[in-house]
Scaffold this active site. Sequence first.
Site, PDB file in Angstrom:
ATOM      1  N   LYS A  91       0.055   4.264  -0.178  1.00 28.93           N
ATOM      2  CA  LYS A  91      -0.594   5.430   0.435  1.00 28.93           C
ATOM      3  C   LYS A  91      -0.417   6.668  -0.465  1.00 28.93           C
ATOM      4  CE  LYS A  91      -0.140   3.236   4.871  1.00 28.93           C
ATOM      5  NZ  LYS A  91      -0.012   3.366   6.315  1.00 28.93           N
ATOM      6  N   GLY A 133       2.780   2.435  10.797  1.00 27.89           N
ATOM      7  CA  GLY A 133       3.707   3.543  10.571  1.00 27.89           C
ATOM      8  C   GLY A 133       4.451   3.974  11.821  1.00 27.89           C
ATOM      9  N   GLU A 172      -5.000  -4.828  11.036  1.00 26.39           N
ATOM     10  CA  GLU A 172      -3.976  -3.801  11.199  1.00 26.39           C
ATOM     11  C   GLU A 172      -4.239  -3.024  12.482  1.00 26.39           C
ATOM     12  OE1 GLU A 172      -2.117  -2.743   7.127  1.00 26.39           O
ATOM     13  OE2 GLU A 172      -3.835  -1.454   7.445  1.00 26.39           O
ATOM     14  N   SER A 191       3.751  -1.855  10.423  1.00 23.46           N
ATOM     15  CA  SER A 191       5.203  -1.864  10.589  1.00 23.46           C
ATOM     16  C   SER A 191       5.852  -3.186  10.179  1.00 23.46           C
ATOM     17  CB  SER A 191       5.589  -1.481  12.030  1.00 23.46           C
ATOM     18  OG  SER A 191       5.181  -0.153  12.308  1.00 23.46           O
ATOM     19  N   ASN A 222       0.857  -1.188   0.000  1.00 26.00           N
ATOM     20  CA  ASN A 222       0.000   0.000   0.000  1.00 26.00           C
ATOM     21  C   ASN A 222       0.893   1.236   0.000  1.00 26.00           C
ATOM     22  OD1 ASN A 222      -1.775   2.066   0.592  1.00 26.00           O
ATOM     23  ND2 ASN A 222      -2.272   1.339   2.661  1.00 26.00           N
TER      24      ASN A 222
END
Length: 255
Positions: free
Chosen positions: A11, A172, A166, A212, A9
């Site tokens: 983003k 992150g 998630e 992460s 992903n």
Amino acid sequence: MRTPIAAGNWKMNFGPRQAQQFAGIVRDPLNAVTGAEVVLFPPFIAIPTVYNVLYGTHIGLGAQNLSDQLGGAYTGEVAASMIAELCRWVIVGHSERRHYYGETDATVNTKTRVALDADLTPIVCVGEHLADREANLTERVITTQVRGSLGGLPAEQIGRVVVAYEPVWAIGTGRAATRQDAEDVIALIRALVSELYGQPVADALRILYGGSVTAANVGEFMASPQIDGALVGGASLKPEFVDIAQIIASAKASS
Ligand code: PGA
């Protein structure tokens, strides 16, 4: 046997130019990965470029979001049917969409239906906040999210759904969940899906871990028979994603 998934992903990173460059770098090594489905999720505006770069490979392509509407006067939105012209996948209900753009379980449920109707494979995201975990509310939050996001979908389409667990506190932050944390919640998700759709559907459902994930920790997650792959953010913007995809494929091939 559930085919594992390595999903990247991107983003809101990589416009068309950078996307073309990066996809060009990872294309051949990712195409050489066997035994896992590898899927890239560029921003909308870079999808056509990446489509061209990946053409002729078996690397999958997806969007990070879709409209809950089918088409027409919805400025700034992108319909599932438009996505389906170039992509087979779509992420639905990512925690950033839930958090920053107000998506509720009801929105996620509608978008999942719309995605399925357009023949897309939705990766439906669920996950608790740190405050939920600290207050021992993880089970309750995940139960609400799974029932609300996945309840009442057409039985003949449910087999196409993929779920990503998630935990929001792991996204992150560099602070991944432990394998045990992920396994416990993923087992709960499978049990909830079994309540909704029966054990065979739950047994066939692919559930990914995200938050992460790196080349250094992905092997640990993949050693769990409960975890069918990873949804990778930050590390999917680097050539490290190739290592992650290879580790996912080989961990599952040997298990
Ligand atoms: P991260 O993001 O790998 O950067 O933590 C994961 C995600 O949000 O899908």
